[in-house]
Design a protein around this motif. Structure first.
Motif, PDB file in Angstrom:
ATOM      1  N   THR A  41       0.825  -1.215   0.000  1.00 10.31           N
ATOM      2  CA  THR A  41       0.000   0.000   0.000  1.00 10.31           C
ATOM      3  C   THR A  41       0.855   1.259   0.000  1.00 10.31           C
ATOM      4  O   THR A  41       0.583   2.216  -0.726  1.00 10.31           O
ATOM      5  N   CYS A  42       1.910   1.267   0.810  1.00 10.90           N
ATOM      6  CA  CYS A  42       2.783   2.449   0.873  1.00 10.90           C
ATOM      7  C   CYS A  42       3.394   2.748  -0.493  1.00 10.90           C
ATOM      8  O   CYS A  42       3.499   3.907  -0.904  1.00 10.90           O
ATOM      9  N   VAL A  45       0.676   4.467  -2.664  1.00 10.15           N
ATOM     10  CA  VAL A  45       0.217   5.818  -2.329  1.00 10.15           C
ATOM     11  C   VAL A  45       1.338   6.856  -2.285  1.00 10.15           C
ATOM     12  O   VAL A  45       1.065   8.055  -2.326  1.00 10.15           O
ATOM     13  N   LEU A  77       1.851  10.189   3.990  1.00  9.19           N
ATOM     14  CA  LEU A  77       0.773   9.404   3.368  1.00  9.19           C
ATOM     15  C   LEU A  77       0.957   7.914   3.607  1.00  9.19           C
ATOM     16  O   LEU A  77      -0.004   7.196   3.887  1.00  9.19           O
ATOM     17  N   CYS A  78       2.178   7.435   3.502  1.00  8.65           N
ATOM     18  CA  CYS A  78       2.430   6.003   3.697  1.00  8.65           C
ATOM     19  C   CYS A  78       2.031   5.574   5.094  1.00  8.65           C
ATOM     20  O   CYS A  78       1.386   4.545   5.291  1.00  8.65           O
ATOM     21  N   LYS A  80      -0.120   7.063   7.063  1.00  6.74           N
ATOM     22  CA  LYS A  80      -1.567   7.207   7.215  1.00  6.74           C
ATOM     23  C   LYS A  80      -2.307   6.012   6.616  1.00  6.74           C
ATOM     24  O   LYS A  80      -3.301   5.541   7.160  1.00  6.74           O
ATOM     25  N   GLU A  81      -1.831   5.510   5.500  1.00 11.75           N
ATOM     26  CA  GLU A  81      -2.551   4.465   4.762  1.00 11.75           C
ATOM     27  C   GLU A  81      -2.126   3.043   5.103  1.00 11.75           C
ATOM     28  O   GLU A  81      -2.824   2.096   4.740  1.00 11.75           O
ATOM     29  N   CYS A  82      -1.015   2.873   5.779  1.00 17.85           N
ATOM     30  CA  CYS A  82      -0.561   1.515   6.110  1.00 17.85           C
ATOM     31  C   CYS A  82      -1.634   0.810   6.951  1.00 17.85           C
ATOM     32  O   CYS A  82      -1.997   1.292   8.025  1.00 17.85           O
ATOM     33  N   PRO A  83      -2.161  -0.324   6.504  1.00 16.09           N
ATOM     34  CA  PRO A  83      -3.278  -0.973   7.198  1.00 16.09           C
ATOM     35  C   PRO A  83      -2.919  -1.566   8.555  1.00 16.09           C
ATOM     36  O   PRO A  83      -3.805  -1.819   9.368  1.00 16.09           O
TER      37      PRO A  83
END
Ligand code: SF4
Ligand code: SF4
Length: 94
Positions: A41-42, A45, A77-78, A80-83
């Motif tokens: 994901t990182c 994004v 961003l990475c 924030k979005e890391c699950p």
């Protein structure tokens, strides 16, 4: 080294790949390799394209990701979005 053209700095993602960012970045990301599940994901994004899959595995046998801090702009961003919240942002000491 390739130098970015004037308009490339603001109009195309990933252009800081030709400009080192360490001098002005306020925060930088650290990946906990043991928490990372290698989802990518990182990488998807990151606006600068500086997250990458390593060729190493953690103790769970999962290939983990990391980032090239020379070109990271510290946007977060990475993180924030890391699950699995494997990435934390840290203040850049000057
Ligand atoms: S903080 Fe994360 S998403 Fe932002 S530029 Fe750096 S590696 Fe990429
Ligand atoms: S988003 Fe998080 S879990 Fe996924 S590859 Fe990146 S650091 Fe690892």
């Amino acid at each position: 080294m390739k130098i970015a053209k004037k308009n490339e700095l603001f109009t195309k993602p990933g252009t800081t790949i030709v400009n080192k960012t360490g001098a002005w970045r306020v925060y930088y990301p650290i990946v906990d390799h043991e928490i990372c599940i290698g989802c990518g994901t990182c990488d998807r994004v990151c606006p600068e394209g500086v997250c990458f899959k390593t060729d190493q595995k953690n103790s769970k046998g999962l290939t983990f990701y990391d980032r090239d801090l020379d070109f990271c702009k510290g946007c977060g961003l990475c993180a924030k979005e890391c699950p699995v919240k494997a990435i934390s942002m840290h203040f850049e000491e000057k």
